[in-house]
Design a protein around this motif. Structure first.
Motif, PDB file in Angstrom:
ATOM      1  N   PHE A 357     -40.294   0.412  11.991  1.00  0.00           N
ATOM      2  CA  PHE A 357     -41.471   1.268  11.859  1.00  0.00           C
ATOM      3  C   PHE A 357     -41.182   2.671  12.393  1.00  0.00           C
ATOM      4  N   GLY A 358     -40.557   2.761  13.561  1.00  0.00           N
ATOM      5  CA  GLY A 358     -40.208   4.054  14.133  1.00  0.00           C
ATOM      6  C   GLY A 358     -39.031   4.707  13.441  1.00  0.00           C
ATOM      7  N   ARG A 359     -38.046   3.899  13.023  1.00  0.00           N
ATOM      8  CA  ARG A 359     -36.846   4.457  12.383  1.00  0.00           C
ATOM      9  C   ARG A 359     -37.191   5.190  11.097  1.00  0.00           C
ATOM     10  N   ASP A 417     -31.092   4.310  23.290  1.00  0.00           N
ATOM     11  CA  ASP A 417     -30.258   4.167  22.083  1.00  0.00           C
ATOM     12  C   ASP A 417     -30.801   4.994  20.917  1.00  0.00           C
ATOM     13  N   ALA A 418     -31.730   5.931  21.194  1.00  0.00           N
ATOM     14  CA  ALA A 418     -32.312   6.858  20.207  1.00  0.00           C
ATOM     15  C   ALA A 418     -33.279   6.179  19.253  1.00  0.00           C
ATOM     16  N   ALA A 419     -33.622   4.922  19.510  1.00  0.00           N
ATOM     17  CA  ALA A 419     -34.645   4.273  18.702  1.00  0.00           C
ATOM     18  C   ALA A 419     -36.017   4.747  19.157  1.00  0.00           C
ATOM     19  N   LEU A 420     -36.894   5.013  18.188  1.00  0.00           N
ATOM     20  CA  LEU A 420     -38.268   5.405  18.489  1.00  0.00           C
ATOM     21  C   LEU A 420     -39.130   4.146  18.515  1.00  0.00           C
ATOM     22  N   ASP A 595     -29.227  11.219  16.761  1.00  0.00           N
ATOM     23  CA  ASP A 595     -29.456  10.151  15.792  1.00  0.00           C
ATOM     24  C   ASP A 595     -30.782  10.355  15.050  1.00  0.00           C
ATOM     25  N   TYR A 596     -30.861  11.460  14.349  1.00  0.00           N
ATOM     26  CA  TYR A 596     -32.003  11.815  13.506  1.00  0.00           C
ATOM     27  C   TYR A 596     -31.426  12.088  12.121  1.00  0.00           C
ATOM     28  N   LEU A 791     -21.563   2.499  14.576  1.00  0.00           N
ATOM     29  CA  LEU A 791     -22.522   1.531  15.093  1.00  0.00           C
ATOM     30  C   LEU A 791     -23.389   2.105  16.201  1.00  0.00           C
ATOM     31  N   LYS A 792     -22.950   3.196  16.817  1.00  0.00           N
ATOM     32  CA  LYS A 792     -23.756   3.800  17.881  1.00  0.00           C
ATOM     33  C   LYS A 792     -24.979   4.523  17.314  1.00  0.00           C
ATOM     34  N   LEU A 793     -24.927   4.914  16.048  1.00  0.00           N
ATOM     35  CA  LEU A 793     -26.048   5.606  15.413  1.00  0.00           C
ATOM     36  C   LEU A 793     -26.974   4.569  14.777  1.00  0.00           C
ATOM     37  N   LYS A 794     -27.881   4.052  15.590  1.00  0.00           N
ATOM     38  CA  LYS A 794     -28.731   2.933  15.180  1.00  0.00           C
ATOM     39  C   LYS A 794     -29.681   3.304  14.042  1.00  0.00           C
ATOM     40  N   ASN A 795     -30.093   4.563  13.995  1.00  0.00           N
ATOM     41  CA  ASN A 795     -31.097   4.951  13.007  1.00  0.00           C
ATOM     42  C   ASN A 795     -30.513   5.210  11.619  1.00  0.00           C
ATOM     43  N   ARG A 796     -29.191   5.136  11.493  1.00  0.00           N
ATOM     44  CA  ARG A 796     -28.573   5.366  10.186  1.00  0.00           C
ATOM     45  C   ARG A 796     -28.873   4.247   9.202  1.00  0.00           C
TER      46      ARG A 796
END
Length: 831
Positions: A357-359, A417-420, A595-596, A791-796
């Motif tokens: 939902f946030g991603r 981890d930059a997740a919203l 990570d945007y 793998l560190k860029l979770k929002n990709r």
């Protein structure tokens, strides 16, 4: 005998005299289409105009004798015929370089002139990149003029071409009167006064958008149709089947190949829409889905043969000529929608996670609305705000019947981890008038009364089900904003005035015209079709999007806050506090977290466009004075501000256009909007919104209060209540059919870093800069692939494993297959 010999001697003298005075320029003329044995021939004449030699009588560029086409050859490529003709021009030896081509057609029908190549003496060539429809002069009453692929700012225009340059622009502007015909090449402005159909009843009347402080709007292309009988301020409507022929200048229309694909895709979408709706209708179950599995069934492969009973019923609902195409399509294709990416994995419910939902606010199809809350030093709190824009409309929207819409605010926390992670959702309604006196604490800053409910995340039980409903209402708000504002208004609608002004004020030989030309492909046509089918009163948007009949009024209200300068990606990110100034960065900004995906990839493309524009403009403009002295640029910018976006003529944020830096910034913004911004909001629609529960477009029930009969219903079956809240079967299938069409690339798409013709310019410096632009875009493609594998860029990709490719340029797409690729940045708003 003596007389015959004397005649021969005289003729030989004439030939010797002519050979001393004249020369022959040979060339090839390429026409798209098969004109058969009775091709143009003597029915089409061509003349060359000299760039430097002036006719002493006319005081204009010297013209050569008219020449005619000679039969060449016909070839075929991907079903398209290409006819090549030979031509020979007899010109004086002191004719100079041919800079313009004048075409007169006496043929009975129009033809598409692709290009003309001339072989000059000394190994030189002259190339005319025409790519335009030529109509019979019996219809147009004017010759067609084409300029070579050389570029000139007005002050550098060769003497022989000055009159032609000015006259051609006058033709394109027209006189602002009369109804436009198919063969007209006239660009003019009009208000959005063709959305309603008051002649069919007051329920279909809609306000005129544009030309007033109450309803400001960008202008659209003028058609000149007669006014409505009941409302002279509104333009009369075309019947649905005639919309395909709505006027736009012919060169702005889809190519025959694209039109064929568009119709084919539309028929396939109609089939995908009609079959499940028809079956459910005849089973007396049209209203609601009762389980998520039923929605999933829309995408499952089934028997491809149309049930005979359903086919017979459909014949009564669908025009006969369309039914034949529908049956043919059903026999050749699956009657099921393709499976959207969001549910392609085994787990159909990953879309429900808070992380996804946030991603999607960072990497979905509306990633340009999330912003950082102010005065939070740690930069951990963010908000998705759909409150202030909707509150003034909610009473009217919810009074329409069948709609239950909130205005929402969503707070999100940025994890390490930059997740919203969403932490709270506020849903608001305007209070009834009789309740306002006792609720002074709920008076908002804007002066309306709020009835607020706040929901918090939960992982189980009743609270989790309520949380899912709250998220659904947020998604409803965001879906409407995406389609009406981020997509339609902020790309399609705002670009059209720039197209009209460019055609009217910048000669086709102007370097800025040549720069912008590919970024305007097909936009006026898709916009005209949208006005006729999607945006009109009772159209698809009103049937499938929550604002209903107030959809375009809402977009007009939001246009009041639109600023051209803030469409620059770096400035937009700064405004939303998603970036901070950084003079060492190529873009001048640095993201507050990396990570945007939309912003990270977007800044790369923004910088590549700006670098290309800077190098291009530097070739033609040496300093600020040269920009101020460019009369066409100044008229172009004046018309954009005063007419095309005339409702904002008094805003002080418009560039003054008195220096090279402002010109480059303006051109970069236009190209960014038409290419990357549109790609980011359009081509991922099916992947995310194709599965309706993830992106519902309207709400049909409010969240019930505890202790009410509705709450008891909700407790008995939360999933069933959810499905009664979101769009029903008809609305869902119609919406999916629409975004299936919109999400597809055409097979003749021209992507950023590509041109329809390799010889669009003869300037070696420009060619070198463009090749550098292409290489930079290819490097961006590699970066995007690497980022999606990090793998560190979770929002990709998120839990649904949908890699972010909406800003993948796809410059190497040579196969041109088109379809639902979910990647590629076309040059223009072409669908």
């Amino acid at each position: 005998m003596i007389q015959c010999c004397q005649n021969l001697v005289d003729r030989l003298k004439t030939v010797r005299h002519d050979s001393a005075r004249f020369q022959v320029i040979k060339g090839k003329v390429v026409i798209q289409g098969n004109l058969g044995r009775c091709g143009p021939g003597k029915l089409v004449s061509l003349q060359l105009c000299s760039t430097t030699v002036v006719d002493q009588i006319t005081r204009r560029g010297k013209l050569c004798e008219a020449a005619h086409l000679k039969v060449g050859g016909i070839s075929q490529h991907e079903g398209i015929y290409i006819s090549t003709f030979k031509i020979s021009f007899r010109v004086e030896k002191e004719f100079g370089f041919p800079g313009a081509l004048i075409v007169k057609s006496m043929h009975k029908t129009e033809f598409f002139l692709k290009c003309v190549r001339l072989e000059l003496h000394g190994g030189l060539t002259a190339y005319f990149d025409c790519h335009s429809w030529v109509y019979p002069i019996s219809k147009t009453n004017v010759d067609r003029v084409f300029f070579s692929n050389k570029s000139y700012v007005p002050t550098q225009t060769p003497t022989g071409l000055r009159h032609l340059r000015e006259e051609e622009l006058k033709k394109l502007r027209g006189n602002g009167r009369g109804e436009r015909k198919e063969w007209d090449r006239i660009y003019d402005y009009d208000k959005y006064n063709d959305l309603g159909d008051p002649d069919k009843g007051p329920d279909l009347a809609r306000p005129v958008l544009g030309g007033s402080a109450h309803h400001p709007y960008p202008r659209r292309g003028r058609t000149g149709r007669a006014p409505s009988a009941r409302d002279p301020s509104s333009e009369s409507r075309l019947e649905l089947l005639d919309v395909i022929n709505i006027y736009v200048p012919r060169d702005e229309r889809f190519s025959p190949l694209k039109m064929s694909e568009f119709i084919k895709n539309s028929i396939e979408a109609i089939v995908h829409f009609l079959i499940p709706v028809a079956k459910s209708f005849f089973q007396k179950d049209i209203q609601n889905f009762t389980t998520f599995r039923e929605i999933r069934e829309l995408f499952n492969d089934r028997n491809r043969i149309l049930d005979n009973v359903v086919a017979e019923k459909l014949k009564k609902l669908v025009p006969q000529e369309l039914m034949a195409q529908i049956v043919k399509t059903i026999r050749e294709n699956s009657t099921k929608f393709p499976v959207p990416q969001i549910i392609q994995e085994a787990d159909d419910f990953g879309w429900q996670s808070d992380i996804e939902f946030g991603r999607e606010m960072l990497a979905g199809i509306n990633p340009m609305l999330i912003r950082q809350l102010e005065a939070i030093k740690e930069r951990r709190l963010y908000i998705l705000d759909h409150h202030d824009t909707l509150m003034p409309f909610l009473r009217r929207i919810n009074a329409l019947g069948g709609l239950c819409i909130y205005a929402s605010r969503t707070l999100l926390f940025l994890r390490n981890d930059a997740a919203l992670k969403p932490v709270a959702i506020e849903l608001s309604l305007p209070l009834n008038d009789e309740d306002q006196g006792s609720r002074e604490d709920n008076l908002s800053d804007e002066g309306w009364w709020d009835d607020k409910r706040v929901f918090f995340p939960a992982t189980s039980g009743t609270e989790r089900a309520l949380w899912q409903l709250a998220k659904a209402h947020v998604a409803i708000n965001d879906s409407g904003h995406h389609q009406l504002i981020s997509h339609w208004l902020h790309t399609h609608a705002v670009v059209e005035p720039f197209i009209i002004a460019t055609r009217r004020q910048l000669s086709s030989m102007h370097p800025v015209h040549k720069l912008l030309h590919p970024h305007f492909k097909d936009t006026m046509h898709i916009n005209a079709l949208a006005r006729g089918i999607l945006l009109n009163a009772g159209g698809i948007f009103e049937k499938t999007m929550f604002p209903g009949k107030y959809a375009l009024e809402l977009s007009s209200a939001i246009y009041k806050d639109w600023r051209f300068d803030e469409q620059a990606l770096p400035k937009d990110l700064l405004k939303r506090k998603m970036a901070v100034p950084d003079l060492d960065a190529p873009s001048g900004v640095r993201l507050v977290f990396t990570d945007y995906p939309y912003a990270l990839d977007g800044l790369d493309i923004w910088c590549a466009i700006k670098k290309w524009v800077h190098k291009y403009c530097s070739i033609f403009y040496r300093n600020d004075v040269s920009v101020r002295n460019d009369s066409e640029i100044q008229e172009w910018w004046f018309e954009i501000r005063q007419v095309g976006h005339g409702d904002k003529r008094n805003e002080n944020w418009w560039f003054k256009m008195d220096n090279l830096s402002e010109l480059e910034e303006a051109l970069t913004i236009i190209i960014w909007i038409a290419s990357a911004l549109h790609a980011s909001v359009n081509f991922g629609q099916y992947g995310y919104a194709g599965y309706m529960p993830n992106r519902p477009s309207l709400g049909r029930r409010f969240i019930p209060d505890e202790g009410t009969p509705e709450f008891a219903e909700f407790l008995r079956n939360p999933d069933a209540f959810f499905l009664k809240t979101v769009p029903n079967r008809f609305q869902t299938t119609l919406g999916i059919a629409l975004i299936e069409i919109l999400s597809k690339h055409a097979s003749d798409e021209v992507y950023l870093g590509q041109r329809e013709s390799e010889e669009w310019t003869d300037n070696e410096q420009v060619i070198g800069a463009f090749q550098e632009f292409q290489r930079e875009l290819q490097q961006i493609e590699k970066k995007i692939i690497e980022r999606n594998q990090d793998l560190k860029l979770k929002n990709r990709s998120g839990p649904r494993v949908i890699p972010y490719t909406l800003l993948y340029p796809d410059t190497s797409n040579v196969s041109k297959k088109g379809g639902l690729t979910g990647k590629g940045v076309p040059n223009s708003v072409s669908i």
